[in-house]
Design an enzyme around this catalytic site. Structure first.
Site, PDB file in Angstrom:
ATOM      1  N   CYS A  78       0.821  -1.035  -0.145  1.00  7.50           N
ATOM      2  CA  CYS A  78       0.066  -0.063  -0.031  1.00  7.50           C
ATOM      3  C   CYS A  78       0.864   1.344  -0.176  1.00  7.50           C
ATOM      4  O   CYS A  78       0.736   2.275  -0.873  1.00  7.50           O
ATOM      5  CB  CYS A  78      -0.979   0.023   1.114  1.00  7.50           C
ATOM      6  N   HIS A  79       1.947   1.190   0.868  1.00  3.54           N
ATOM      7  CA  HIS A  79       2.752   2.626   0.887  1.00  3.54           C
ATOM      8  C   HIS A  79       4.160   2.126   1.345  1.00  3.54           C
ATOM      9  O   HIS A  79       5.011   3.046   1.488  1.00  3.54           O
ATOM     10  CB  HIS A  79       2.073   3.507   1.845  1.00  3.54           C
ATOM     11  N   GLY A  80       4.594   0.777   1.250  1.00  2.00           N
ATOM     12  CA  GLY A  80       5.852   0.727   1.277  1.00  2.00           C
ATOM     13  C   GLY A  80       6.363   0.338   2.324  1.00  2.00           C
ATOM     14  O   GLY A  80       7.497   0.275   2.498  1.00  2.00           O
TER      15      GLY A  80
END
Ligand code: FES
Length: 127
Positions: free
Chosen positions: A89-91
């Site tokens: 999703c955001h790393g």
């Protein structure tokens, strides 16, 4: 719930749902255990020793909630620079102890209450 550990090969991660929440049960390899035990606390964003996240004598079994501590996505196993989990999703990245190693998540994957009924049976929930 009780989980039969016998079919979970070394290196495998079992995903399951407990009380509506996703859980990972990871059968860690000796190399993964050695790497996590050797990680200095100073290298961690949310410092916690590997030994404090597993049961004594059962370091091959890691049990964690499977929701990224950023916004709750399910991270992908055996991915990322630390070989633990990578959150698409955001790393965010986690190591094979479920400890966060790269943000935006800032805290480790929590360990749910569990106990060993036998060498091959795990019970998730209050002991
Ligand atoms: Fe995993 Fe944002 S939910 S990085």
């Amino acid at each position: 719930i009780e989980i039969d550990l016998a079919p979970i090969a070394q290196g495998q991660i079992l995903s399951l749902i407990w009380r509506g929440k996703p859980i990972f049960v990871r059968h860690r390899t000796p190399q993964e255990i050695a790497a996590e035990e050797a990680t200095p606390l100073a290298a961690l964003m949310d410092p916690q020793a590997d030994a404090d996240r597993v049961k004594a004598g059962k370091a091959q079994w890691l049990v964690v909630y499977a929701s990224c501590t950023h916004l709750g996505c399910i991270p992908l196993g055996h991915r990322g620079d630390w070989g633990g989990w990578f959150c698409p999703c955001h790393g965010s990245q986690y190591d094979a102890s479920g400890r966060v190693r790269h943000g935006p998540a800032a805290t480790n994957l929590p360990v749910p209450p569990y106990s060993f009924v036998s060498d091959t049976t795990l019970r998730i929930g209050e002991a």
